[in-house]
Design an enzyme around this catalytic site. Sequence first.
Site, mmCIF file in Angstrom:
data_model
loop_
_atom_site.group_PDB
_atom_site.id
_atom_site.type_symbol
_atom_site.label_atom_id
_atom_site.label_comp_id
_atom_site.label_asym_id
_atom_site.label_seq_id
_atom_site.Cartn_x
_atom_site.Cartn_y
_atom_site.Cartn_z
ATOM 1 N N TYR A 33 4.654 3.747 16.986
ATOM 2 C CA TYR A 33 5.574 3.310 15.946
ATOM 3 C C TYR A 33 4.872 3.281 14.609
ATOM 4 C CZ TYR A 33 3.464 -1.377 15.753
ATOM 5 O OH TYR A 33 2.603 -2.427 15.564
ATOM 6 N N ARG A 52 -0.753 8.811 10.001
ATOM 7 C CA ARG A 52 -1.218 7.994 11.137
ATOM 8 C C ARG A 52 -0.285 8.188 12.339
ATOM 9 N NH1 ARG A 52 -1.990 1.721 10.039
ATOM 10 N NH2 ARG A 52 0.278 1.814 10.091
ATOM 11 N N LYS A 148 -1.418 3.436 17.158
ATOM 12 C CA LYS A 148 -0.383 2.435 16.866
ATOM 13 C C LYS A 148 0.683 2.494 17.957
ATOM 14 C CE LYS A 148 2.044 0.434 12.878
ATOM 15 N NZ LYS A 148 1.549 -0.935 12.979
ATOM 16 N N GLU A 181 -9.360 -7.922 13.893
ATOM 17 C CA GLU A 181 -8.297 -7.825 12.881
ATOM 18 C C GLU A 181 -7.247 -8.878 13.197
ATOM 19 O OE1 GLU A 181 -6.247 -3.999 13.247
ATOM 20 O OE2 GLU A 181 -6.749 -3.981 15.377
ATOM 21 N N LEU A 206 -6.902 -0.965 14.403
ATOM 22 C CA LEU A 206 -5.962 0.002 13.839
ATOM 23 C C LEU A 206 -6.422 0.343 12.415
ATOM 24 C CD1 LEU A 206 -3.103 1.315 14.377
ATOM 25 C CD2 LEU A 206 -2.261 -0.410 12.788
HETATM 26 N N1 PLP Z 1 -3.793 -4.092 12.370
HETATM 27 C C1 PLP Z 1 -2.794 -4.259 13.239
HETATM 28 C C2 PLP Z 1 -3.105 -4.638 14.649
HETATM 29 C C3 PLP Z 1 -1.470 -4.055 12.836
HETATM 30 O O1 PLP Z 1 -0.458 -4.215 13.720
HETATM 31 C C4 PLP Z 1 -1.190 -3.710 11.499
HETATM 32 C C5 PLP Z 1 0.179 -3.495 11.042
HETATM 33 O O2 PLP Z 1 1.125 -3.631 11.747
HETATM 34 C C6 PLP Z 1 -2.275 -3.566 10.617
HETATM 35 C C7 PLP Z 1 -3.560 -3.751 11.088
HETATM 36 C C8 PLP Z 1 -2.044 -3.195 9.181
HETATM 37 O O3 PLP Z 1 -1.737 -1.827 9.064
HETATM 38 P P1 PLP Z 1 -0.893 -1.291 7.826
HETATM 39 O O4 PLP Z 1 -1.633 -1.744 6.593
HETATM 40 O O5 PLP Z 1 -0.936 0.175 7.988
HETATM 41 O O6 PLP Z 1 0.463 -1.890 7.932
#
Ligand code: PLP
Length: 288
Positions: A33, A52, A148, A181, A206
Amino acid sequence: MSDIAYVNGAYIPIGEARVSILDRGFLFADGVYEVAAVIGGRLIDNESHLSRLERSLRELRIGSPIPVSRIAEIEAELIARNGLSEGLVYLQITRGAAAEREFGFPTEAAPTFVAFAQKKNIIASPAAETGVKALTVPDLRWARRDIKSTALLAQVLAKQAALEGGCQEAWMVDQDGFVTEGSSSTAFILTGANVLVTRLNSSAVLPGCTRKAVQLLAEREGLTVEERSFSLAEAYEAKEAFLTSASNLVLPVVSLDGRPIGSGAPGDTSRLLRRRYIEWATNTSRTD
Ligand code: PLP
């Protein structure tokens, strides 16, 4: 939730949108997603999100049902049909519905593509003024967190632990005591020496799209950004902390496990980077 969703080629009222119970996204979380922010009716940093998405699909060997350029058109159409000015567009691609529940990849299934829009105040967020509280939990996820994937149960449990602990986010900690994270965001700290630290991209995290942009903006401000692991002890001692994500942009984290970070209020660097990100997002990152 806005009203019109997209399901495999059709725009449908969200209450009528359906996928099969044999869909592998439902049975195995066999899907990926993306979430992109919408500000002023336009998608923010969408090229980064779509690249991504392509990578996640490739890593799991799920075929994209439509070319990526068409995906951006569908997102734009959803924004228009829902009259969305500020919020999010969510999209999900699964390996599709097979005739039977078998673990191995089906040969006959066509990927399922669904998308919907959601209204949300992204810029005028009260949390940006007050900052958010976070608590830490063990990182229980699988070993390919760079994908993701829709397999988000560990993050669901982490977020629920945060909510039940009176916090808005959970920071996940690996077996060696280093922060990986947030449950749905990237974690940053600012050290006493004014160095921004965030975990190096690897299969442990991620690769955040917002992280990438914020890193660039921070370097433009003359800040040093170190991509390395940081321990829980280092996080407790940080001068500032913040999280980044498409849905929250840059949000100050003002306490961790009940201990105030720095002064316990949003710090200057976190606030500056939020402002810079909003300027960048609303000026340069439009993908219309
Ligand atoms: N890390 C995780 C586990 C996430 O689920 C997300 C966003 O959903 C992020 C980091 C941040 O990613 P982004 O800045 O691309 O939204």
